[in-house]
Design an enzyme around this catalytic site. Structure first.
Site, PDB file in Angstrom:
ATOM      1  N   ASP A 202      57.715 -12.264 -16.494  1.00 17.13           N
ATOM      2  CA  ASP A 202      58.492 -13.590 -15.356  1.00 17.13           C
ATOM      3  C   ASP A 202      59.466 -12.152 -14.882  1.00 17.13           C
ATOM      4  OD1 ASP A 202      59.973 -15.518 -14.187  1.00 17.13           O
ATOM      5  OD2 ASP A 202      57.737 -16.735 -15.030  1.00 17.13           O
ATOM      6  N   HIS A 272      59.065 -14.427  -9.076  1.00 12.63           N
ATOM      7  CA  HIS A 272      58.573 -13.667 -10.987  1.00 12.63           C
ATOM      8  C   HIS A 272      58.786 -13.029 -11.157  1.00 12.63           C
ATOM      9  CE1 HIS A 272      59.351 -18.465 -11.346  1.00 12.63           C
ATOM     10  NE2 HIS A 272      58.060 -18.707 -11.061  1.00 12.63           N
ATOM     11  N   ASP A 335      53.388 -19.303  -7.819  1.00 12.46           N
ATOM     12  CA  ASP A 335      54.335 -19.792  -7.688  1.00 12.46           C
ATOM     13  C   ASP A 335      55.880 -19.830  -7.191  1.00 12.46           C
ATOM     14  OD1 ASP A 335      54.464 -18.484  -9.833  1.00 12.46           O
ATOM     15  OD2 ASP A 335      55.712 -20.388 -10.736  1.00 12.46           O
ATOM     16  N   GLU A 336      57.044 -20.789  -6.440  1.00 14.43           N
ATOM     17  CA  GLU A 336      57.675 -20.335  -6.427  1.00 14.43           C
ATOM     18  C   GLU A 336      58.506 -18.710  -6.014  1.00 14.43           C
ATOM     19  OE1 GLU A 336      59.336 -23.524 -10.041  1.00 14.43           O
ATOM     20  OE2 GLU A 336      59.063 -21.045 -10.706  1.00 14.43           O
ATOM     21  N   TYR A 433      53.416 -30.791 -18.955  1.00 12.06           N
ATOM     22  CA  TYR A 433      54.423 -29.835 -19.422  1.00 12.06           C
ATOM     23  C   TYR A 433      54.288 -29.763 -20.359  1.00 12.06           C
ATOM     24  CZ  TYR A 433      54.488 -26.878 -15.135  1.00 12.06           C
ATOM     25  OH  TYR A 433      53.598 -26.039 -14.267  1.00 12.06           O
ATOM     26  N   PHE A 434      54.950 -29.485 -21.431  1.00 11.72           N
ATOM     27  CA  PHE A 434      55.241 -29.538 -23.303  1.00 11.72           C
ATOM     28  C   PHE A 434      56.434 -29.264 -22.519  1.00 11.72           C
ATOM     29  CE2 PHE A 434      50.585 -30.461 -24.770  1.00 11.72           C
ATOM     30  CZ  PHE A 434      50.333 -31.439 -23.946  1.00 11.72           C
ATOM     31  N   ASP A 435      57.068 -28.602 -22.242  1.00 10.46           N
ATOM     32  CA  ASP A 435      58.783 -28.049 -22.230  1.00 10.46           C
ATOM     33  C   ASP A 435      59.532 -29.281 -21.431  1.00 10.46           C
ATOM     34  OD1 ASP A 435      57.964 -28.066 -19.858  1.00 10.46           O
ATOM     35  OD2 ASP A 435      59.246 -26.523 -19.056  1.00 10.46           O
ATOM     36  N   TRP A 484      56.296 -23.576 -21.943  1.00 12.94           N
ATOM     37  CA  TRP A 484      57.450 -23.050 -20.622  1.00 12.94           C
ATOM     38  C   TRP A 484      58.431 -22.877 -22.613  1.00 12.94           C
ATOM     39  CZ3 TRP A 484      55.705 -20.134 -16.461  1.00 12.94           C
ATOM     40  CH2 TRP A 484      54.202 -20.956 -16.271  1.00 12.94           C
ATOM     41  N   GLU A 486      61.815 -21.315 -21.352  1.00 12.97           N
ATOM     42  CA  GLU A 486      63.717 -21.122 -21.344  1.00 12.97           C
ATOM     43  C   GLU A 486      64.119 -21.868 -22.640  1.00 12.97           C
ATOM     44  OE1 GLU A 486      61.051 -22.730 -19.140  1.00 12.97           O
ATOM     45  OE2 GLU A 486      61.951 -21.677 -16.592  1.00 12.97           O
TER      46      GLU A 486
HETATM   47  C1  ACM Z   1      55.499 -23.145 -12.842  1.00 14.15           C
HETATM   48  O1  ACM Z   1      55.420 -24.397 -13.173  1.00 14.15           O
HETATM   49  N1  ACM Z   1      56.271 -22.643 -11.825  1.00 14.15           N
HETATM   50  C2  ACM Z   1      53.883 -22.861 -12.469  1.00 14.15           C
END
Ligand code: ACM
Ligand code: ZN
Length: 547
Positions: A202, A272, A335-336, A433-435, A484, A486
């Site tokens: 990333d 990314h 993505d993104e 999304y477990f973050d 994720w 971060e």
């Molecule tokens: C993502 O959460 N950007 C796949």
């Protein structure tokens, strides 16, 4: 003399009864709950230190399965069981694990457990099925130090709902070493999960050694500092980095395979990619001196698909990735990816012209440029006998012909792809999304990215949306949750975010929605949380009553 003997006998009996020879009882109501458990009554099978695990030595992986069962039983009950190959003789006081390829079981991962007074048996069509039977038996055992454990007579038949049962970990935003990755694999094995999606690259760090491009790890694996909390102007003034050598990767892949877990590597492209651009600036549109990103979010600094060198770079990286990871799927991200630079980059515009990627069917030229790159990489990966998965953005410029879509921005991408006849994995950020926070009381939680996904929300997910015709349900391969990182810097914190939500996830992956019952799940979680405690896993306590 006689008195002495009697005294020692009495002491021995006392010691035996008071510590070593405690009796426990198994309870098959585990997580995930098997599809059918029939209790047969009568005298139970009594597991003791003389019980042997007997396995079929002609089947590969069955000795390893026997070792797993022996280790798990010791870990949970203290009982140390021997294991030996079946020789057709003694079937009393044994747990027999075997394969029946011709039997009536249709699913490779299903299994049957039979327990009678004389012993127990786990049979499945494949070693993986036996492994899930072993997991169920392991989770049904009482925790402590026992001399004997009673297993009630029963017939258990089980089969997973989905063939793809995933769990993800982002090691780019914060690096976790291979020992933790193995521990994470053990945790996901405890939940009958069979796929580990390893987010290896990333903007904030490139984590896998690529021999042809050494700067990816020499430069791309290290950032000079990291922002503090959500203040993107701040700095912790501490370099952060780390990567896995190819030997590390092989070790982890083998460790996962022993536990019937396939690792799907993700090389996120063409967005990314700032860590790669910092290492090889010629892969970008502007050629500026890029830097491994110290902050979170989405950057407009992405790969330049207009340059032949970029396409070659990706193919070269995929060569080494496919060599390291035997998985059917390679995740290519997608993505993104902001397209600001592509709009003004002469190379990107030349590619659009050469490939006639003009705006069409509601897709912009630049979206079609991303699809063109995805299709190039897909072709390359398909030519090597593999398939791609991409995040749902890969739908935006027209979907690559054989791509599987990972639906994360809700279920819409998944619905669209399934209705187009593409395979889909459901990972909506509304549920998986477990973050995200697990409590609305944010002040008493570690800093998280946002949102609110308590265990119950995970549990209530219906993987088959009404908008997908039942005839296309087969395209919904499964469900996954993402971690994720971060805002997750420590392994304890990873576990806290993953557990116990992973338990709810695994029940969604294993059991049809119609038969799931949240209250019943909570009852069963009491023992499951005791297993976490026993194994030293850190978990969030919100579902524990009276806390
Ligand atoms: C993502 O959460 N950007 C796949
Ligand atoms: Zn460009």
């Amino acid at each position: 003399m006689k008195h002495f003997k009697l005294f020692f006998l009495a002491v021995a009996v006392f010691v035996a009864v008071s510590c070593n020879y405690e009796r426990g009882e198994a309870d098959y109501d585990v997580v995930p709950l098997p599809q059918s458990i029939t209790l047969l009554g009568g005298e139970p099978f009594v597991l003791n230190s003389k019980t042997k695990i007997v396995y079929d030595a002609n089947e590969p992986q069955m000795e390893r399965n026997a070792v797993f069962l022996s280790e798990y039983i010791k870990q949970i009950t203290g009982l140390k069981l021997k294991y030996e190959p079946a020789d057709g003789s003694n079937y009393d006081n044994n747990i027999v694990i075997s394969i029946d390829r011709e039997g009536y079981m249709e699913n490779d991962e299903g299994y049957m457990i039979s327990v009678g007074k004389e012993g127990g048996a786990i049979v499945a069509k494949s070693p993986a099925g036996v492994f899930y039977g072993i997991q169920t038996l392991r989770k049904s055992l009482p925790i402590g130090k026992f001399g004997t454990v009673e297993l009630p007579n029963a017939s258990i038949n089980d089969v997973p709902l989905f063939g793809y049962r995933g769990m993800h970990l982002d090691v780019s935003r914060h690096f976790f070493d291979k020992e933790f990755v193995k521990r994470y694999i053990d945790i996901i094995a405890l939940h009958n999960i069979n796929t580990f999606h390893w987010h290896l690259t990333d903007d904030q760090g490139w984590r896998v050694e690529i021999k042809k491009y050494p700067k990816l790890t020499e430069i791309g694996s290290m950032r000079s500092h990291t922002v503090v909390g959500k203040d993107f102007e701040s700095s912790d003034e501490t370099p952060h980095g780390g990567f896995y050598t190819q030997e590390d990767i092989k070790e982890v892949v083998a460790y996962a395979a022993e536990r019937y877990i396939t690792i799907i590597p993700e090389i996120d492209l063409p967005g990314h990619m700032l860590a790669a651009l910092a290492s090889y600036p010629e892969l970008g549109c502007t050629g500026e001196q890029y830097e491994v990103w110290p902050r979170w979010g989405i950057t407009e600094k992405v790969l330049c698909p207009g340059k032949d060198g970029t396409v070659q770079f990706l193919k070269d990286v995929m060569d080494e990735i496919m060599e390291l990871f035997p998985s059917e799927y390679i995740h290519i991200g997608g993505d993104e990816c902001p397209k600001d630079h592509w709009k003004v980059c002469p190379d990107c515009q030349a590619r659009i012209k050469a490939e006639k990627l003009y705006a069409k069917d509601g897709h912009t030229a630049e979206q079609r440029l991303q699809s063109w790159l995805t299709s190039e990489i897909e072709k390359y990966i398909n030519d090597h006998g593999r398939r791609i998965i991409g995040w749902d953005e890969i739908l935006e410029g027209g979907l690559a012909p054989n791509a599987t879509v990972m639906s994360w921005r809700g279920i819409t991408g998944g619905v669209t792809a399934a209705n187009m006849g593409h395979d889909v994995i459901m990972v909506p950020y509304s549920h998986f999304y477990f973050d995200y926070y697990q409590s609305e009381d944010r002040d008493n939680e570690p800093l998280a990215i946002g949102g609110f996904i308590p265990v119950e929300k995970v549990y209530e997910f219906n993987p088959f949306p009404e908008e997908v015709d039942p005839s296309l349900h087969g395209h919904i391969l499964g469900v996954q949750a993402n971690v994720w990182c971060e805002y997750i810097k420590t392994t304890d914190h990873v576990e806290y975010m993953a557990l116990p939500r992973m338990a709810a996830l695994c029940e969604v992956q294993w059991r049809p929605a119609e038969v799931r019952d949240y209250e019943d799940f909570l009852d069963r979680m009491e023992h499951h949380l005791a297993i976490y405690d026993h194994l030293g896993y850190n978990y969030a306590k919100h579902i524990v009553p009276d806390l």
